[in-house]
Motif scaffolding. Structure first.
Motif, PDB file in Angstrom:
ATOM      1  N   ARG A 261       0.857  -1.193   0.000  1.00  0.00           N
ATOM      2  CA  ARG A 261       0.000   0.000   0.000  1.00  0.00           C
ATOM      3  C   ARG A 261       0.886   1.233   0.000  1.00  0.00           C
ATOM      4  N   SER A 262       0.498   2.191  -0.824  1.00  0.00           N
ATOM      5  CA  SER A 262       1.246   3.448  -0.772  1.00  0.00           C
ATOM      6  C   SER A 262       0.417   4.436   0.012  1.00  0.00           C
ATOM      7  N   GLU A 263       1.103   5.228   0.785  1.00  0.00           N
ATOM      8  CA  GLU A 263       0.418   6.260   1.546  1.00  0.00           C
ATOM      9  C   GLU A 263       0.972   7.601   1.140  1.00  0.00           C
ATOM     10  N   THR A 264       0.068   8.496   0.813  1.00  0.00           N
ATOM     11  CA  THR A 264       0.490   9.782   0.276  1.00  0.00           C
ATOM     12  C   THR A 264       0.325  10.873   1.318  1.00  0.00           C
ATOM     13  N   THR A 265       1.339  11.682   1.430  1.00  0.00           N
ATOM     14  CA  THR A 265       1.214  12.888   2.255  1.00  0.00           C
ATOM     15  C   THR A 265       1.434  14.098   1.356  1.00  0.00           C
ATOM     16  N   VAL A 266       0.841  15.190   1.744  1.00  0.00           N
ATOM     17  CA  VAL A 266       0.978  16.425   0.994  1.00  0.00           C
ATOM     18  C   VAL A 266       1.885  17.353   1.796  1.00  0.00           C
ATOM     19  N   CYS A 267       2.910  17.866   1.151  1.00  0.00           N
ATOM     20  CA  CYS A 267       3.804  18.789   1.851  1.00  0.00           C
ATOM     21  C   CYS A 267       3.523  20.210   1.380  1.00  0.00           C
ATOM     22  N   PHE A 268       3.554  21.133   2.291  1.00  0.00           N
ATOM     23  CA  PHE A 268       3.264  22.521   1.971  1.00  0.00           C
ATOM     24  C   PHE A 268       4.528  23.372   2.062  1.00  0.00           C
ATOM     25  N   ASP A 269       4.446  24.524   1.423  1.00  0.00           N
ATOM     26  CA  ASP A 269       5.546  25.467   1.443  1.00  0.00           C
ATOM     27  C   ASP A 269       5.633  26.182   2.779  1.00  0.00           C
ATOM     28  N   SER A 270       4.485  26.314   3.419  1.00  0.00           N
ATOM     29  CA  SER A 270       4.430  27.077   4.658  1.00  0.00           C
ATOM     30  C   SER A 270       3.922  26.169   5.769  1.00  0.00           C
ATOM     31  N   LYS A 271       3.690  26.759   6.897  1.00  0.00           N
ATOM     32  CA  LYS A 271       3.277  25.983   8.044  1.00  0.00           C
ATOM     33  C   LYS A 271       1.891  26.465   8.458  1.00  0.00           C
ATOM     34  N   PRO A 272       0.824  25.854   7.938  1.00  0.00           N
ATOM     35  CA  PRO A 272      -0.519  26.367   8.238  1.00  0.00           C
ATOM     36  C   PRO A 272      -0.897  26.270   9.718  1.00  0.00           C
ATOM     37  N   VAL A 273      -0.333  25.322  10.442  1.00  0.00           N
ATOM     38  CA  VAL A 273      -0.667  25.207  11.870  1.00  0.00           C
ATOM     39  C   VAL A 273       0.618  25.162  12.700  1.00  0.00           C
ATOM     40  N   VAL A 320      -7.230  17.020   1.429  1.00  0.00           N
ATOM     41  CA  VAL A 320      -7.030  18.460   1.597  1.00  0.00           C
ATOM     42  C   VAL A 320      -8.362  19.127   1.954  1.00  0.00           C
ATOM     43  N   ASP A 321      -9.431  18.699   1.308  1.00  0.00           N
ATOM     44  CA  ASP A 321     -10.744  19.279   1.619  1.00  0.00           C
ATOM     45  C   ASP A 321     -11.144  19.036   3.072  1.00  0.00           C
ATOM     46  N   GLU A 322     -10.879  17.818   3.534  1.00  0.00           N
ATOM     47  CA  GLU A 322     -11.187  17.481   4.927  1.00  0.00           C
ATOM     48  C   GLU A 322     -10.479  18.430   5.876  1.00  0.00           C
ATOM     49  N   MET A 323      -9.206  18.673   5.597  1.00  0.00           N
ATOM     50  CA  MET A 323      -8.425  19.508   6.496  1.00  0.00           C
ATOM     51  C   MET A 323      -8.799  20.976   6.328  1.00  0.00           C
ATOM     52  N   LYS A 324      -9.093  21.337   5.107  1.00  0.00           N
ATOM     53  CA  LYS A 324      -9.475  22.728   4.827  1.00  0.00           C
ATOM     54  C   LYS A 324     -10.722  23.120   5.611  1.00  0.00           C
ATOM     55  N   ALA A 325     -11.593  22.148   5.804  1.00  0.00           N
ATOM     56  CA  ALA A 325     -12.830  22.445   6.515  1.00  0.00           C
ATOM     57  C   ALA A 325     -12.565  22.871   7.955  1.00  0.00           C
ATOM     58  N   ILE A 326     -11.472  22.383   8.534  1.00  0.00           N
ATOM     59  CA  ILE A 326     -11.189  22.806   9.912  1.00  0.00           C
ATOM     60  C   ILE A 326     -10.041  23.813   9.992  1.00  0.00           C
ATOM     61  N   VAL A 327      -9.153  23.829   9.003  1.00  0.00           N
ATOM     62  CA  VAL A 327      -8.084  24.836   8.942  1.00  0.00           C
ATOM     63  C   VAL A 327      -8.165  25.524   7.580  1.00  0.00           C
ATOM     64  N   PRO A 328      -8.921  26.616   7.487  1.00  0.00           N
ATOM     65  CA  PRO A 328      -9.140  27.225   6.174  1.00  0.00           C
ATOM     66  C   PRO A 328      -7.846  27.584   5.443  1.00  0.00           C
ATOM     67  N   ALA A 329      -6.799  27.935   6.196  1.00  0.00           N
ATOM     68  CA  ALA A 329      -5.543  28.349   5.572  1.00  0.00           C
ATOM     69  C   ALA A 329      -4.933  27.253   4.695  1.00  0.00           C
ATOM     70  N   VAL A 330      -5.297  26.030   4.950  1.00  0.00           N
ATOM     71  CA  VAL A 330      -4.753  24.921   4.162  1.00  0.00           C
ATOM     72  C   VAL A 330      -5.148  25.054   2.691  1.00  0.00           C
ATOM     73  N   GLY A 331      -6.341  25.661   2.478  1.00  0.00           N
ATOM     74  CA  GLY A 331      -6.801  25.847   1.109  1.00  0.00           C
ATOM     75  C   GLY A 331      -5.887  26.767   0.305  1.00  0.00           C
ATOM     76  N   ASN A 332      -5.283  27.735   0.980  1.00  0.00           N
ATOM     77  CA  ASN A 332      -4.443  28.708   0.278  1.00  0.00           C
ATOM     78  C   ASN A 332      -2.973  28.340   0.291  1.00  0.00           C
ATOM     79  N   ALA A 333      -2.593  27.429   1.191  1.00  0.00           N
ATOM     80  CA  ALA A 333      -1.166  27.114   1.308  1.00  0.00           C
ATOM     81  C   ALA A 333      -0.700  26.430   0.033  1.00  0.00           C
ATOM     82  N   GLN A 334       0.489  26.770  -0.379  1.00  0.00           N
ATOM     83  CA  GLN A 334       1.062  26.200  -1.588  1.00  0.00           C
ATOM     84  C   GLN A 334       1.480  24.758  -1.341  1.00  0.00           C
ATOM     85  N   GLN A 335       0.936  23.850  -2.140  1.00  0.00           N
ATOM     86  CA  GLN A 335       1.355  22.451  -2.019  1.00  0.00           C
ATOM     87  C   GLN A 335       2.624  22.280  -2.833  1.00  0.00           C
ATOM     88  N   VAL A 336       3.668  21.823  -2.187  1.00  0.00           N
ATOM     89  CA  VAL A 336       4.908  21.726  -2.944  1.00  0.00           C
ATOM     90  C   VAL A 336       5.257  20.318  -3.360  1.00  0.00           C
TER      91      VAL A 336
END
Ligand SMILES: Cc1cc2nc3c(=O)[nH]c(=O)nc-3n(C[C@H](O)[C@H](O)[C@H](O)COP(=O)(O)OP(=O)(O)OC[C@H]3O[C@@H](n4cnc5c(N)ncnc54)[C@H](O)[C@@H]3O)c2cc1C
Ligand SMILES: Cc1cc2nc3c(=O)[nH]c(=O)nc-3n(C[C@H](O)[C@H](O)[C@H](O)COP(=O)(O)OP(=O)(O)OC[C@H]3O[C@@H](n4cnc5c(N)ncnc54)[C@H](O)[C@@H]3O)c2cc1C
Lengths: 582, 423
Positions: A261-273, A320-336
Motif C-alpha cells: 500500500r502506498s500512503e500519500t502525504t501532501v507537503c506545503f511550502d508554509s506551516k498552516p498550523v 485536503v478538503d477534509e483539512m481545509k474544513a477545519i483549517v481554512p488556511a490549508v486551502g491557500n497554502a502552496q502544495q509543494v
C-alpha cells in the motif's frame, strides 16, 4: 555462553535500527545494512506521530501505544518536537464527550478546549469549531530518532553500514548461508561520466584508499570506491526492509505474497498550523497535519500498489478538503510536493500499528531468517523487543530486553562540533543553514560523506519548496578539497536526482514553475551536466581528428581556438608584474 | 495609426516592442507586464544556440548549425537572414556606447566559466563577462571570499586548470569589513554602487587590496558576480585599475546582478523609444469574429480591471518559468488566450527521470503559423491579430539547446518588424 551469534539486520528504517539496537544491547554481534541513507524508506516519509492510544479502536492497542509513547518520552525526549496534538471530532462519528469518556477509561490524560482557548492555542482553526480535545499524541523527528537508534546500537558494538545493499542471500540445505553486500555510495567513479578515464594524479578511480573512515587523514583528494561487494556469513537475518521485504525475501528464493500500500502525504511550502492536529475519524481515514522542519505536512491517503516501480500519488483532494474544513488556511497554502511511502502489509493486520513476524524456518523451510511485516514508528521499540526475544530463544540466549530504560544519544552530544577556523557563512538562505551546520553533520561517523542526503536529513537543507535548487551546488563544495572534482560532481548529480525523484510526481501549479526555474539555473547557469572534455589549443592543420582518441575513453578533445576569444585577448597588453608591486 | 500591444516584458516582449516602434515610429506601442520578478533568475548571458541534438559539447557556430534543427524550430521559420538582422538589432541596442554593452564580436560561440567549474556556450555576453571567456587563452585568476559560499574559487580554478590549455590560479580572501556581514551578492553589489559616491572609493579599494597580494602575472581576474548593480562599469573599472588586471564576473547566485542590469537597461531603452509601459497582469480578452479587440488587465494587488484595446497583440509571456504557461493536473494551459499547447498532457509524461534530463516540460509552448500566430491543432491561426514570440513558443527544448536568448531576440525582432509593416 561461549558463542555469540552474528545477526544481520536488513533495513535502516526506524524498525531496523530499533532491532539492531536491541540485539546490540543484549550483547549479540550485529551488522545493519541499509542500501541508502538511514531513513531512506518509509520512515523518512512518515508523519512522525507518536500515538498515545487516544485514537486507537481497541483498548488493548491503546494500552500498547500509551506504554510505548511513555517509554519513548523517557528515552528519546530530544527527538520529540511537540508533546501534544489537537483532535477535532465531528459528532457524526464520535462526539467529544464520547471520546473523553474513552480517554478516562484508558487513563490517557487530555483536556477539552472551548471557545477562546481554541483560538489562543491554534489560531489557524476555523471559527466554526467550538470544542476539541488535546491529547498526548506527540510528534517526533523520525530522522533524529532513527539516527539515535543507530548510534545507540553502534555504541553497543553494532556495525552500521549505509549505502550497502543486500543483493544476494545464499541458502544451503534449508539454511541461510552467505549474504552478499554491495557497497555503492554516491559520488563513486562509476557515477561519473567516464569510468575508465585515468585521474589527473595518475591513479585510477576506485583504486585509491577512498572510503570515509572517520579521522582518516589523507593528503590526496579522496575518491569513493566503486561498487564493491563483500560476503558475510551471519547466523541469523532479520529482514526489516519495509516496503521491500518481499524483494529481500525473494533474493533468498523465498516467495511471499504481501499487499503493498502506498500512503500519500501532501507537503506545503508554509506551516498552516503550529500544533499538530487531526480530524478524527474512526478507522484509518483520519486527516492529520503536522509540521516538519518549518513546513506543514498533511497525511495520509492510502491506496493499493500493484506496480512497485510506478508509484503515483493518490488523489489527495479529499484529504485536503477534509483539512481545509477545519483549517481554512490549508486551502491557500502552496502544495509543494506529494510524498509516497510504500509499505508492505498483510490483510490479516487489522491496523497500521500491527505487525507480523514471519519465521521462514517454519514457513518456507529456510532456517535463519525472520521478516518483519507492518508495524509503526510508535511501536518500533516493542517490535524490536519481540523480534530479539524470539531470535534469542532460538540460540538459547535468555537476556532481558533493556531498550526501555537506556536513553538514546542526542546528536549534539554524540558528534563533536567541528572547529571552524573560517568565518561563518551561509549555504542555504531559505533554511538558514551555515557551513558549520553542514560540517557538523559531516563530522558524524555514521555519515557517508558523499551522500548529501545525510546532510539533508540532519539540517533541513533542500526541504520545503526549493528542493535545494539554489544551494545544492554550494553544499557539495563542503566536501572539497577533501574529495576530488569528479567525486564532487558525481555526488552532486546523485543528490539532485534524489531530490528530483521526490518532486517529479507532482509537477503542476507552482511546482512546475519552480522546476523550470531550477532546470534553467542548473542546466544553463551552472551547466552541471558537462561531459568530460579537455580543451586544447591548436590550429586546424596540426590536429588529428578527435576520432583518433582511444576508444575506451569518452573523453573528447575540443579545440578552443574555434570559439570566440573575446574582444580583449588580442587588443590589450599584458599587465606587468612590477606594476602590481605598487 | 495603429496600436500594438505587447504582453510580457521579458527579453522577447521588450525586443518586439522596440522593433515594432523602430519600424513604425508613428504607431502606439504598449508593453504590459507583471512585475518582472523572474529577471533575478537570469544571469544576463544570452545563448543563441549552444548545443544541437546528438552532440554533447558546445557547438562552435550557431548560425552554421541551423540546418540540424527541426523545420518547426523558430529559427527555421524565421530564416537565417532575419536571424542575422535580429541579432544586429540587439547588438545595436547594446553597443559600446550604451549603459550596458554586450559584445557583438564574432559569429562563434564564446565559452564562459560557471560556478561549478564547467563551461557554458553563449553568444552575447555583457562587458562584465568579456574578459572571462575560457575560450580566450590567457591565464586567469579566480577569486573567492571566505564569507561567501556562492563560488568556491579553488574548485572552479582546479577544474578549469585541468581542462584548459593555460593556467588557472585561485585565491580565497576575506571580504573587506564593510561587506563582511552581507550574504546576498546583489546586496554587496548595491553597496559597491554607492561606495563610488564616496570620493575615497574605499570599499572598492579595500576589495582590490585584499586580492592584490595573491596575484601573479595573470592578466585577468574573476570574481563572483557582485561588482555593482547600477554602477557596475565604474565599480569594475575601479577594481581593475587597482589590480592592474582586467576584471570579470562569474554568475553565481540569484538574484543575479547580470539579470538585474539587463532589466534596467531594457526598461530604459523601452522608455527612451517612447513605448508606453504598464505594470499589470493580463487576464482576459475580448474578441470579435476571430480578431482580438481588447485585453482586460489588473494592477498588481487590486481586483480592479481596465480594458486596453489594440489592433494587434503580441504574446510574450514566457514559458512555465514565467507564468506564460501554467501546469494543471490535467494538462498545460496558456492562461490568457487559451492557445493550444504542444506537448504531452499527462503530468506523468512531463519529465525525465534525471534532474537534468531532456524534460518534455521544457518544450511546452504554443504552436504557431508561418506568421507566428498561435495555431490551432489543425494549423490555422487562432486569432488573426495575435502573434507569439520568445519562450512561450513550443516544440524545442530551449534550455537544453541554450537558445532561449536567441529565440527571444530573433522572434521578437522579426515579429515586431512584420506587424509594424503590416498594420
Ligand atoms: C505516509 C505515512 C505516514 C505514517 N505516519 C506514521 C505516524 O505518524 N506514526 C507512526 O507511528 N507510524 C507512521 N507510519 C508508519 C511508519 O512510518 C512505518 O511503519 C515505519 O517507518 C516503518 O519503518 P521500517 O523500518 O519498517 O521501514 P523503512 O523505513 O521503509 O525501512 C526499510 C529500509 O530498508 C532498506 N532496504 C530495502 N531493501 C534493501 C536491501 N536489499 N538491502 C539493504 N537495505 C534495504 C530501505 O532503503 C529502507 O530504508 C506512517 C507510514 C506512512 C507511509
Ligand atoms: C535579464 C535577462 C537575463 C537573461 N539571461 C539569459 C541567460 O542567462 N541565458 C539565456 O539563454 N537567455 C537569457 N535571457 C533571455 C531570456 O532567457 C529570455 O528573455 C526568456 O527566457 C525568454 O524571453 P521571454 O521574453 O519569452 O519570456 P520571459 O523573459 O520569461 O518574460 C515573460 C514576461 O511576461 C510576463 N507575463 C507572464 N504572464 C503575464 C500576464 N498574464 N500578463 C502580463 N505579463 C505577463 C512575465 O512577468 C515576464 O516578465 C535573459 C533575459 C533577460 C531579460
Amino acid at each position: 555462553m561461549g558463542y555469540t551469534p552474528h545477526i544481520l539486520v536488513i533495513g535502516g528504517g526506524v524498525i531496523g535500527t530499533g532491532i539492531a539496537r536491541d540485539f546490540a544491547i543484549r550483547g549479540l554481534d550485529v551488522t545493519l545494512a541499509e542500501r541508502g541513507t538511514l531513513t531512506a524508506g518509509i520512515t523518512g516519509r512518515c508523519l512522525g506521530v507518536l500515538y498515545s492510544g487516544a485514537r486507537a479502536q481497541s483498548d488493548q492497542l491503546a494500552q500498547r501505544l500509551k506504554h510505548e509513547n511513555e517509554i519513548l518520552h523517557g528515552i528519546a525526549g530530544h527527538c520529540i518536537n511537540h508533546d501534544e496534538s489537537l483532535l477535532v471530532t465531528d459528532n457524526e462519528d464520535i462526539s467529544v464527550d464520547e471520546l473523553c469518556q474513552r480517554l478516562e477509561q484508558r487513563s490517557i490524560s487530555y483536556d477539552v478546549l472551548e471557545g477562546e482557548e481554541i483560538d489562543a492555542t491554534e489560531p489557524a482553526l476555523s471559527d466554526d469549531i467550538d470544542r476539541l480535545i488535546r491529547v498526548p499524541d506527540a510528534s517526533v523527528n523520525q530522522f533524529e530518532l532513527t539516527i539515535a537508534n543507530a548510534r545507540s546500537a553502534q555504541r553497543y558494538g553494532a556495525e552500521i553500514l549505509t549505502q550497502t545493499e543486500v543483493t544476494d542471500i545464499a541458502v544451503e540445505d534449508g539454511t541461510i548461508d552467505t549474504v552478499t553486500l554491495e557497497y555503492s555510495p554516491p559520488g563513486r567513479a562509476s557515477d561519473a561520466l567516464t569510468p575508465d578515464e585515468p585521474v589527473a594524479d595518475g591513479g585510477v578511480p576506485g583504486s585509491t584508499s577512498g572510503g570515509t573512515m572517520p579521522g582518516e587523514t589523507n593528503d590526496e583528494p579522496k575518491q569513493v570506491e566503486s561498487g564493491e561487494t563483500e560476503e558475510r556469513d551471519p547466523d541469523y537475518i532479520i529482514n526489516a526492509a519495509g516496503g521491500q521485504v518481499e524483494a529481500v525475501a525473494a533474493v533468498a528464493g523465498i516467495n511471499m505474497t504481501l499487499e503493498s500500500r502506498s500512503e500519500t502525504t501532501v507537503c506545503f511550502d508554509s506551516k498552516p498550523v503550529e500544533t499538530p492536529l487531526s480530524r478524527y475519524r474512526s478507522g484509518n481515514q483520519e486527516a492529520t497535519m503536522t509540521t516538519k522542519q518549518g513546513t506543514g505536512v498533511l497525511g495520509t491517503v492510502s491506496k493499493e500498489v500493484t506496480d512497485q516501480t510506478a508509484v503515483t500519488p493518490a488523489n489527495t483532494k479529499q484529504l485536503v478538503d477534509e483539512m481545509k474544513a477545519i483549517v481554512p488556511a490549508v486551502g491557500n497554502a502552496q502544495q509543494v510536493q506529494f510524498s509516497c511511502g510504500v509499505r508492505s502489509t498483510h490483510p490479516s493486520l487489522a491496523n497500521k500499528h500491527e505487525y507480523a513476524l514471519i519465521d521462514h524456518g517454519d514457513r518456507h523451510n529456510c532456517w535463519g531468517m525472520t521478516t518483519v511485516v507492518g508495524g509503526s514508528l510508535t511501536t518500533h521499540r516493542y517490535i524490536a523487543e519481540r523480534v530479539a526475544n524470539e531470535v534469542c530463544a532460538k540460540f538459547g540466549i535468555s537476556r532481558e530486553c533493556k531498550t526501555e530504560s537506556i536513553s538514546l544519544p542526542a546528536t549534539e552530544e554524540a558528534v563533536e562540533a567541528p572547529d571552524m577556523s573560517a568565518p561563518e557563512s551561509v549555504i542555504c538562505e531559505t533554511h538558514s543553514v551555515t557551513r558549520s551546520d553542514v560540517q557538523h553533520a559531516l563530522a558524524d561517523d555514521l555519515v557517508t560523506e558523499t551522500d548529501l542526503n545525510e546532510v539533508r536529513i540532519r539540517t533541513g537543507v533542500g526541504r520545503g519548496g526549493c528542493k535545494g535548487s539554489c544551494c545544492a551546488h554550494r553544499l557539495v563544495m563542503e566536501l572539497y578539497p577533501e574529495y576530488d572534482e569528479k567525486t564532487i560532481r558525481a555526488s552532486l548529480q546523485s543528490f539532485l536526482d534524489d531530490l528530483w525523484t521526490e518532486q517529479r510526481g507532482t509537477l503542476h501549479g507552482n511546482q512546475l514553475k519552480r522546476a523550470m526555474q531550477t532546470y534553467i539555473f542548473q542546466k544553463e547557469c551552472l551547466n552541471l551536466a558537462t561531459p568530460d572534455v579537455t580543451y586544447v589549443s591548436t590550429s586546424s592543420e596540426d590536429e588529428e581528428h578527435t576520432t583518433s582518441e582511444p576508444s575506451d575513453s569518452d573523453e573528447q578533445r575540443i579545440n578552443i581556438a574555434a570559439y570566440d576569444s573575446g574582444p580583449s585577448s588580442t587588443a590589450r597588453e599584458r599587465p606587468v608584474w612590477g606594476e602590481r608591486q605598487r | 495609426m495603429s496600436h500594438i500591444v505587447v504582453v510580457g516584458a521579458g527579453l522577447s516582449g521588450s525586443i518586439a516592442a522596440l522593433s515594432a516602434k523602430e519600424h513604425a515610429p508613428d504607431a502606439d506601442v504598449t508593453l504590459l507586464s507583471t512585475a518582472p520578478e523572474r529577471y533575478r533568475y537570469e544571469s544576463g548571458l544570452l545563448g543563441v544556440l549552444g548545443y544541437t541534438n546528438g552532440k554533447d559539447h558546445p557547438i562552435e557556430s550557431p548560425l552554421e548549425s541551423f540546418a540540424t534543427l527541426s523545420e518547426t524550430h523558430p529559427y527555421r521559420r524565421i530564416g537565417e537572414g532575419a536571424m542575422r538582422d535580429g541579432l544586429a538589432f540587439f547588438d545595436n541596442l547594446f553597443d559600446a556606447e550604451s549603459s550596458l554593452s554586450y559584445s557583438s564580436g564574432t559569429e562563434q560561440n564564446a565559452l564562459v566559466p560557471t560556478t561549478v567549474g564547467n563551461v557554458r556556450p553563449v553568444s552575447r555576453y555583457p562587458e562584465a563577462n568579456s574578459a572571462g571567456l575560457v575560450s580566450d587563452q590567457r591565464p586567469m585568476h579566480i577569486v573567492g571570499f571566505n564569507e561567501l559560499t556562492h563560488l568556491d574559487a579553488e574548485f572552479v580554478a582546479e577544474c578549469l586548470d585541468s581542462t584548459m590549455p593555460y593556467d588557472v590560479d585561485w585565491s580565497t580572501v576575506p571580504l573587506p569589513d564593510q561587506l563582511s556581514e552581507m550574504t546576498a551578492l546583489a546586496e554587496i553589489g548595491r553597496t559597491l554602487d554607492t561606495s563610488l559616491d564616496d570620493s575615497q572609493q574605499q570599499v572598492c579599494k579595500d576589495l582590490a587590496a585584499a586580492v592584490r597580494p595573491e596575484l601573479d602575472i595573470e592578466p585577468r581576474v574573476g570574481f563572483p558576480a557582485m561588482l555593482g548593480v547600477e554602477n557596475h562599469a565604474a565599480v569594475r573599472s575601479e577594481v581593475a585599475s587597482s589590480l592592474h588586471a582586467e576584471v570579470f564576473e562569474i554568475p553565481a547566485a540569484e538574484p543575479h546582478v547580470g539579470g538585474l542590469r539587463l532589466k534596467r537597461a531594457l526598461r530604459t531603452l523601452v522608455e527612451e523609444a517612447g513605448i508606453e509601459q504598464a505594470n499589470v497582469t493580463v487576464r482576459e480578452f475580448d474578441s470579435e469574429s476571430g480578431t482580438i479587440q481588447s485585453l482586460s488587465v489588473h494592477k498588481e494587488d487590486t481586483e480592479e480591471s481596465t480594458r486596453i484595446s489594440g489592433d494587434v497583440f503580441v504574446l510574450a509571456t514566457g514559458g512555465v518559468a514565467a507564468g506564460g504557461l501554467v501546469g494543471t493536473p490535467t494538462g498545460v494551459r496558456e492562461p490568457i488566450f487559451d492557445c493550444s499547447i504542444t506537448g504531452p498532457s499527462k503530468p506523468s509524461a512531463w519529465s525525465d527521470s534525471q534532474a537534468l534530463g531532456d524534460h518534455p516540460f521544457a518544450s511546452f509552448g504554443v504552436d504557431v503559423t508561418a506568421e507566428f500566430q498561435p495555431a490551432s491543432p489543425s494549423g490555422e491561426a487562432t486569432y488573426e491579430n495575435l502573434h507569439a514570440v520568445g519562450t512561450v513558443l513550443g516544440g524545442h527544448n530551449a534550455v537544453q539547446e541554450e537558445s532561449r536568448g536567441g529565440v527571444a531576440i530573433a522572434t521578437g525582432y522579426s515579429v515586431g518588424k512584420d506587424i509594424a509593416e503590416r498594420y
